[in-house]
Design a protein around this motif. Sequence first.
Motif, PDB file in Angstrom:
ATOM      1  N   VAL A  69      29.667  43.487  54.296  1.00  0.00           N
ATOM      2  CA  VAL A  69      31.032  43.773  53.872  1.00  0.00           C
ATOM      3  C   VAL A  69      31.951  42.630  54.281  1.00  0.00           C
ATOM      4  O   VAL A  69      32.841  42.236  53.511  1.00  0.00           O
ATOM      5  CB  VAL A  69      31.503  45.115  54.479  1.00  0.00           C
ATOM      6  CG1 VAL A  69      32.964  45.368  54.181  1.00  0.00           C
ATOM      7  CG2 VAL A  69      30.647  46.254  53.963  1.00  0.00           C
ATOM      8  N   PHE A  70      31.738  42.089  55.466  1.00  0.00           N
ATOM      9  CA  PHE A  70      32.574  40.991  55.947  1.00  0.00           C
ATOM     10  C   PHE A  70      32.451  39.773  55.029  1.00  0.00           C
ATOM     11  O   PHE A  70      33.451  39.131  54.717  1.00  0.00           O
ATOM     12  CB  PHE A  70      32.192  40.624  57.384  1.00  0.00           C
ATOM     13  CG  PHE A  70      33.020  39.512  57.950  1.00  0.00           C
ATOM     14  CD1 PHE A  70      34.349  39.721  58.269  1.00  0.00           C
ATOM     15  CD2 PHE A  70      32.471  38.261  58.152  1.00  0.00           C
ATOM     16  CE1 PHE A  70      35.123  38.697  58.793  1.00  0.00           C
ATOM     17  CE2 PHE A  70      33.230  37.234  58.663  1.00  0.00           C
ATOM     18  CZ  PHE A  70      34.560  37.452  58.985  1.00  0.00           C
ATOM     19  N   GLN A  71      31.249  39.469  54.592  1.00  0.00           N
ATOM     20  CA  GLN A  71      31.053  38.325  53.695  1.00  0.00           C
ATOM     21  C   GLN A  71      31.710  38.573  52.346  1.00  0.00           C
ATOM     22  O   GLN A  71      32.266  37.658  51.739  1.00  0.00           O
ATOM     23  CB  GLN A  71      29.571  38.039  53.527  1.00  0.00           C
ATOM     24  CG  GLN A  71      28.934  37.431  54.756  1.00  0.00           C
ATOM     25  CD  GLN A  71      27.456  37.140  54.549  1.00  0.00           C
ATOM     26  OE1 GLN A  71      26.861  37.589  53.588  1.00  0.00           O
ATOM     27  NE2 GLN A  71      26.879  36.397  55.480  1.00  0.00           N
ATOM     28  N   SER A  72      31.678  39.818  51.882  1.00  0.00           N
ATOM     29  CA  SER A  72      32.319  40.151  50.613  1.00  0.00           C
ATOM     30  C   SER A  72      33.833  39.976  50.717  1.00  0.00           C
ATOM     31  O   SER A  72      34.462  39.420  49.811  1.00  0.00           O
ATOM     32  CB  SER A  72      31.970  41.583  50.220  1.00  0.00           C
ATOM     33  OG  SER A  72      32.633  41.944  49.053  1.00  0.00           O
TER      34      SER A  72
ATOM     35  N   ASN B  80      38.812  36.772  49.811  1.00  0.00           N
ATOM     36  CA  ASN B  80      39.918  36.002  50.373  1.00  0.00           C
ATOM     37  C   ASN B  80      39.860  34.553  49.891  1.00  0.00           C
ATOM     38  O   ASN B  80      40.889  33.962  49.548  1.00  0.00           O
ATOM     39  CB  ASN B  80      39.885  36.067  51.895  1.00  0.00           C
ATOM     40  CG  ASN B  80      41.071  35.362  52.502  1.00  0.00           C
ATOM     41  OD1 ASN B  80      42.182  35.487  52.011  1.00  0.00           O
ATOM     42  ND2 ASN B  80      40.830  34.626  53.568  1.00  0.00           N
ATOM     43  N   TYR B  81      38.673  33.994  49.870  1.00  0.00           N
ATOM     44  CA  TYR B  81      38.509  32.620  49.387  1.00  0.00           C
ATOM     45  C   TYR B  81      38.927  32.510  47.915  1.00  0.00           C
ATOM     46  O   TYR B  81      39.638  31.577  47.537  1.00  0.00           O
ATOM     47  CB  TYR B  81      37.055  32.176  49.564  1.00  0.00           C
ATOM     48  CG  TYR B  81      36.773  30.810  48.992  1.00  0.00           C
ATOM     49  CD1 TYR B  81      37.224  29.669  49.633  1.00  0.00           C
ATOM     50  CD2 TYR B  81      36.066  30.664  47.814  1.00  0.00           C
ATOM     51  CE1 TYR B  81      36.987  28.411  49.112  1.00  0.00           C
ATOM     52  CE2 TYR B  81      35.813  29.419  47.277  1.00  0.00           C
ATOM     53  CZ  TYR B  81      36.272  28.298  47.930  1.00  0.00           C
ATOM     54  OH  TYR B  81      36.041  27.066  47.403  1.00  0.00           O
ATOM     55  N   GLN B  82      38.503  33.465  47.102  1.00  0.00           N
ATOM     56  CA  GLN B  82      38.882  33.449  45.686  1.00  0.00           C
ATOM     57  C   GLN B  82      40.394  33.559  45.522  1.00  0.00           C
ATOM     58  O   GLN B  82      40.988  32.877  44.682  1.00  0.00           O
ATOM     59  CB  GLN B  82      38.185  34.580  44.938  1.00  0.00           C
ATOM     60  CG  GLN B  82      36.714  34.367  44.731  1.00  0.00           C
ATOM     61  CD  GLN B  82      36.045  35.569  44.084  1.00  0.00           C
ATOM     62  OE1 GLN B  82      36.557  36.677  44.089  1.00  0.00           O
ATOM     63  NE2 GLN B  82      34.858  35.331  43.533  1.00  0.00           N
ATOM     64  N   TYR B  83      41.033  34.420  46.320  1.00  0.00           N
ATOM     65  CA  TYR B  83      42.493  34.577  46.275  1.00  0.00           C
ATOM     66  C   TYR B  83      43.190  33.278  46.643  1.00  0.00           C
ATOM     67  O   TYR B  83      44.128  32.854  45.967  1.00  0.00           O
ATOM     68  CB  TYR B  83      42.906  35.711  47.218  1.00  0.00           C
ATOM     69  CG  TYR B  83      44.381  35.796  47.487  1.00  0.00           C
ATOM     70  CD1 TYR B  83      45.262  36.178  46.494  1.00  0.00           C
ATOM     71  CD2 TYR B  83      44.892  35.498  48.736  1.00  0.00           C
ATOM     72  CE1 TYR B  83      46.620  36.265  46.733  1.00  0.00           C
ATOM     73  CE2 TYR B  83      46.239  35.585  48.996  1.00  0.00           C
ATOM     74  CZ  TYR B  83      47.098  35.967  47.993  1.00  0.00           C
ATOM     75  OH  TYR B  83      48.443  36.043  48.247  1.00  0.00           O
TER      76      TYR B  83
ATOM     77  N   VAL C 251      41.986  30.180  46.532  1.00  0.00           N
ATOM     78  CA  VAL C 251      41.738  29.117  45.562  1.00  0.00           C
ATOM     79  C   VAL C 251      42.508  29.371  44.271  1.00  0.00           C
ATOM     80  O   VAL C 251      43.088  28.456  43.686  1.00  0.00           O
ATOM     81  CB  VAL C 251      40.216  28.980  45.295  1.00  0.00           C
ATOM     82  CG1 VAL C 251      39.944  28.071  44.115  1.00  0.00           C
ATOM     83  CG2 VAL C 251      39.528  28.449  46.537  1.00  0.00           C
ATOM     84  N   THR C 252      42.572  30.622  43.832  1.00  0.00           N
ATOM     85  CA  THR C 252      43.265  30.951  42.592  1.00  0.00           C
ATOM     86  C   THR C 252      44.763  30.706  42.701  1.00  0.00           C
ATOM     87  O   THR C 252      45.389  30.206  41.762  1.00  0.00           O
ATOM     88  CB  THR C 252      43.013  32.423  42.222  1.00  0.00           C
ATOM     89  OG1 THR C 252      41.608  32.624  42.098  1.00  0.00           O
ATOM     90  CG2 THR C 252      43.684  32.791  40.922  1.00  0.00           C
ATOM     91  N   THR C 253      45.347  31.063  43.840  1.00  0.00           N
ATOM     92  CA  THR C 253      46.792  30.916  43.999  1.00  0.00           C
ATOM     93  C   THR C 253      47.199  29.567  44.592  1.00  0.00           C
ATOM     94  O   THR C 253      48.393  29.269  44.662  1.00  0.00           O
ATOM     95  CB  THR C 253      47.338  32.029  44.909  1.00  0.00           C
ATOM     96  OG1 THR C 253      46.657  31.981  46.161  1.00  0.00           O
ATOM     97  CG2 THR C 253      47.171  33.390  44.275  1.00  0.00           C
ATOM     98  N   GLY C 254      46.248  28.786  45.019  1.00  0.00           N
ATOM     99  CA  GLY C 254      46.561  27.479  45.592  1.00  0.00           C
ATOM    100  C   GLY C 254      46.926  27.532  47.061  1.00  0.00           C
ATOM    101  O   GLY C 254      47.474  26.562  47.605  1.00  0.00           O
ATOM    102  N   LEU C 255      46.652  28.643  47.726  1.00  0.00           N
ATOM    103  CA  LEU C 255      46.996  28.771  49.144  1.00  0.00           C
ATOM    104  C   LEU C 255      46.067  27.990  50.055  1.00  0.00           C
ATOM    105  O   LEU C 255      46.390  27.760  51.222  1.00  0.00           O
ATOM    106  CB  LEU C 255      46.971  30.254  49.555  1.00  0.00           C
ATOM    107  CG  LEU C 255      48.039  31.133  48.932  1.00  0.00           C
ATOM    108  CD1 LEU C 255      47.822  32.575  49.358  1.00  0.00           C
ATOM    109  CD2 LEU C 255      49.409  30.669  49.336  1.00  0.00           C
ATOM    110  N   TYR C 256      44.920  27.588  49.555  1.00  0.00           N
ATOM    111  CA  TYR C 256      43.945  26.895  50.407  1.00  0.00           C
ATOM    112  C   TYR C 256      44.476  25.572  50.950  1.00  0.00           C
ATOM    113  O   TYR C 256      44.025  25.097  51.970  1.00  0.00           O
ATOM    114  CB  TYR C 256      42.638  26.654  49.642  1.00  0.00           C
ATOM    115  CG  TYR C 256      42.763  25.675  48.506  1.00  0.00           C
ATOM    116  CD1 TYR C 256      42.460  24.330  48.685  1.00  0.00           C
ATOM    117  CD2 TYR C 256      43.183  26.089  47.254  1.00  0.00           C
ATOM    118  CE1 TYR C 256      42.585  23.430  47.657  1.00  0.00           C
ATOM    119  CE2 TYR C 256      43.302  25.202  46.210  1.00  0.00           C
ATOM    120  CZ  TYR C 256      43.008  23.867  46.412  1.00  0.00           C
ATOM    121  OH  TYR C 256      43.136  22.985  45.387  1.00  0.00           O
TER     122      TYR C 256
END
Length: 65
Positions: A2-5, A10-13, A15-20
Amino acid sequence: MVFQSLKKLNYQYEVTTGLYMLESWEKYIVNSVVCAGFALVAYTTINHLPTQSMGILQQLSKYSA
């Protein structure tokens, strides 16, 4: 598992919003604004949707009668 999911979501969010590419304090500010926006939308939906729905249904019943 679950933690990896959650980590992947979070990573997808980010990268998609440019927060990385932001620093942690900047991410905090942006995420706070996003959360506040969602809270306002939820509040408005919960408080005003039933009233608006009843008004629309009453108008439709007038037109159908």
